[in-house]
Each structure stands twice: as C-alpha cells, then as structure tokens.
Design an enzyme around this catalytic site. Structure first.
Site, PDB file in Angstrom:
ATOM      1  CB  SER A  49      48.893  -6.935  28.722  1.00  0.00           C
ATOM      2  OG  SER A  49      47.803  -7.967  28.775  1.00  0.00           O
ATOM      3  CG  ASP A  81      53.813  -5.261  29.207  1.00  0.00           C
ATOM      4  OD1 ASP A  81      54.782  -4.927  28.669  1.00  0.00           O
ATOM      5  OD2 ASP A  81      53.649  -6.261  28.500  1.00  0.00           O
ATOM      6  CG  ASP A 103      53.930   1.488  24.011  1.00  0.00           C
ATOM      7  OD1 ASP A 103      54.531   2.408  23.251  1.00  0.00           O
ATOM      8  OD2 ASP A 103      53.632   0.395  23.428  1.00  0.00           O
ATOM      9  CD  GLU A 133      58.086  -0.092  22.490  1.00  0.00           C
ATOM     10  OE1 GLU A 133      57.311  -0.568  23.467  1.00  0.00           O
ATOM     11  OE2 GLU A 133      57.800  -0.279  21.330  1.00  0.00           O
ATOM     12  CG  HIS A 217      59.082  -4.961  25.893  1.00  0.00           C
ATOM     13  ND1 HIS A 217      57.558  -4.791  26.099  1.00  0.00           N
ATOM     14  CD2 HIS A 217      59.757  -4.046  26.466  1.00  0.00           C
ATOM     15  CE1 HIS A 217      57.260  -3.994  26.976  1.00  0.00           C
ATOM     16  NE2 HIS A 217      58.720  -3.621  27.411  1.00  0.00           N
ATOM     17  N   GLY A 218      59.461  -9.060  23.824  1.00  0.00           N
ATOM     18  CA  GLY A 218      59.496  -9.851  22.854  1.00  0.00           C
ATOM     19  C   GLY A 218      60.481 -10.829  22.955  1.00  0.00           C
ATOM     20  CB  ALA A 219      62.534 -12.008  25.854  1.00  0.00           C
ATOM     21  CB  SER A 220      58.577 -15.587  23.828  1.00  0.00           C
ATOM     22  OG  SER A 220      57.952 -15.311  25.012  1.00  0.00           O
ATOM     23  CB  ILE A 240      58.923 -14.094  29.240  1.00  0.00           C
ATOM     24  CG1 ILE A 240      60.412 -14.142  29.349  1.00  0.00           C
ATOM     25  CG2 ILE A 240      58.427 -15.699  28.837  1.00  0.00           C
ATOM     26  CD1 ILE A 240      61.234 -14.609  28.027  1.00  0.00           C
TER      27      ILE A 240
HETATM   28  P1  13P Z   1      56.756 -12.090  23.825  1.00  0.00           P
HETATM   29  O1  13P Z   1      55.558 -12.071  23.119  1.00  0.00           O
HETATM   30  O2  13P Z   1      57.932 -12.626  23.358  1.00  0.00           O
HETATM   31  O3  13P Z   1      56.791 -13.144  24.967  1.00  0.00           O
HETATM   32  O4  13P Z   1      56.870 -10.872  24.725  1.00  0.00           O
HETATM   33  C1  13P Z   1      56.013 -10.337  25.626  1.00  0.00           C
HETATM   34  C2  13P Z   1      56.295  -8.841  25.882  1.00  0.00           C
HETATM   35  O5  13P Z   1      57.255  -8.415  25.302  1.00  0.00           O
HETATM   36  C3  13P Z   1      55.273  -8.243  26.699  1.00  0.00           C
HETATM   37  O6  13P Z   1      55.443  -6.975  26.908  1.00  0.00           O
END
Ligand code: 13P
Length: 297
Positions: A49, A81, A103, A133, A217-220, A240
């Site tokens: 990032s 990212d 992005d 995105e 994204h945000g798969a956690s 993740i």
């Molecule tokens: P998490 O915060 O769900 O792990 O997602 C990370 C992410 O999407 C980074 O772009």
C-alpha cells in the site's frame, strides 16, 4: 520466483480457485507470506500500500519482497494496492511491479475513466497490468468522504462499459466487503445498512457482463462460505491484510505478556511471523491455491 501477475491470474482459474493478494509492510510479514506459499506450493500475490511504502521506504520494501520472491521456488507477483498518484505508479513500474491499482474511485465516473485510461496507456506500453475500482470499498479512513445517498456498490452495466473503454486487466468490485475492522462509530453509522456480507446477486450480475478477472478487496471479514461462492462466480483475487495483521499482533502481544523479561526483538517477532504464516496458509487453502505452483516454470 518473481513473475508477472498475468502468469498466475488467468482465465483458466476462473470459477475453480483464486489467489490471495497479501499486503506486506516489512520483512516479517513478507517472510510469513513467502513461507506459507512455499509450504503449500501455491502462487501468491504480494502487494504494497502507499502507507507501507511510506513506512518502510520504497526501495527498502521492494528490495525485501524481490529478494524473498527470487529465493522462493513458488511464483510470486508484485502488485501495488490502492494508489491515487500517477507519478508514484510510474516509479513502481520502473522498480518492477507487474501490476498496479489505480484507485480513482473517489473521483466522478468521468474523471475516473479519464485517469484510468491514461494509466492503462502508460502501463500497457510497459507490459504492466492495471486494476481499477468501480463503486467504493470503504475502510475506517473513508467514512467522511461518503456523500449522503451515494451508491457505494459497483453497478454491473457501468462496470461493463468501464472495462470496455479503459481496457483494464482486473476490476476491483464493491459488493459489500470492507477494508479493515470498522472500529470508528462514525463509519459504523454510515455503513449501518452495509454488513460485511457479499451481495452475491450483484456479483453474479457483474460477472455476467465483465469477463476480466474480478478482485475482491476487504476479504478478511468475509465469511469463508461466501469466499467459496465468490470463487465459483469468477473472483480471481481476494485482498487480505487485516487477518494477517490481527494474527501477527495477537501472537506478539501474547508473547510480550508471557515473557516480560525477553528484550531480544527476534524472540518476540519469530512467533508472530509464524502466526502470520499460519493465517496465510489458511487463506491459501480456503481459496484452493495449494499445489497450484507445481510444475510452474
Ligand atoms: P482487509 O482489510 O479485509 O484485509 O482487506 C485488505 C484490502 O482489501 C487491501 O486492499
């Protein structure tokens, strides 16, 4: 080995398995990820990032990832990212990233389209993939930028048009997942109707119209069962970060508490790296990536 992202993300895998794109910001995270990939003979994506590059230093972090990847027998692709900054994207392309995410989702559709086209033209000339995105995948830091009544989700028709016009290589879709753990009460309020559950109907509608690999994204925070269904629907990559951080943090905190007399950082960091590795292995297995690096040259 360090490979182009396009060698491990392809149409053959769609509907069958997916790859994790793991975020890293230091040596320990990178080693935990690479060891997990090696143990399971799995291809993985390692991504940085802007915050991670600022934390570690660009050359320093890229150096760590490249060195670990070169020494690894499994294919590893380097991806940037979320990045708003075209100048930084150019620098990262020069440093060997094979994929970058522009992005521009905070911009109007028209401006997002214009900037994405410019980045694609630049990156494709150099053989580099571009992810963009559509819709907005929020995190704690984004709550204040949401306009009232704004539709945050990816619109399937708009996505099809956007992909055709920009010629991006992968598309990050906003279908209900969130970055990080929503701790800020203000984001919880903004997102009160947006639970971290994937809108599978929307995902199916996007898939019907968009043929390039999709990225979630945000798969956690997404339940395992939904990840499995999303893979069947053609999501090729799941980002993740949070789950890795949480696993690392928990082990680190436990160890500091358990061994207050230990002052050698290595003795505290090693179990944390192991915990992160275990979490990375769990994600690789969940996405069906184990063994997929076998025979890869
Ligand atoms: P998490 O915060 O769900 O792990 O997602 C990370 C992410 O999407 C980074 O772009």
């Amino acid at each position: 080995m360090l490979v182009h992202l396009g060698r491990i993300v392809n149409h053959k895998m769609l509907g069958k398995y997916a790859l994790p794109a793991f975020n890293t910001s230091d040596l320990e995270m990178t080693q935990g990820i690479v060891r997990a990939a090696k143990k399971l003979k799995a291809p993985v994506i390692i991504q940085t990032s802007v915050g991670a590059l600022e934390y570690a230093g660009i050359e320093q972090l890229v150096g760590i990832i490249k060195t670990e990847a070169h020494e690894s027998p499994t294919p590893i692709a380097l991806h940037q990212d979320h990045c708003h900054d075209f100048k930084l994207i150019k620098k990262l392309i020069d440093l060997g990233y094979s994929s970058v995410m522009l992005d521009a989702s905070h911009l109007s559709y028209k401006d997002n389209l214009k900037l994405t086209k410019a980045v694609v033209a630049y990156a494709h000339k150099r053989g580099v993939w571009v992810q963009a995105e559509l819709g907005r995948i929020l995190g704690n830091e984004d709550w204040q930028t949401v306009k009232s009544g704004e539709d945050l989700m990816t619109d399937p028709d708009q996505a099809a048009k956007f992909v055709a016009e920009t010629r991006i290589d992968t598309l990050a879709v906003a279908v209900g997942s969130l970055h990080g753990i929503p701790v800020d009460p203000r984001i919880k309020k903004v997102l009160s109707t947006l639970k971290e559950h994937v809108d599978l109907k929307r995902l199916k509608a996007i898939r019907a119209k968009v043929k390039i690999p999709l990225v979630m994204h945000g798969a956690s925070g997404v339940p395992d069962a939904q990840i499995r269904v999303a893979i069947k629907m053609g999501v090729a990559v799941f980002n993740i970060d949070t789950d890795l951080r949480v696993a690392f943090n928990k082990a680190l905190r436990d160890n500091i508490k358990k061994y207050p007399q230990v002052y050698d950082p290595r003795k505290l960091l090693k179990p944390a790296t192991d915990a992160l590795q275990a979490m990375a292995e769990k994600k690789i297995k969940l996405m069906g990536g184990s063994g997929k690096a076998k025979g890869f040259k």
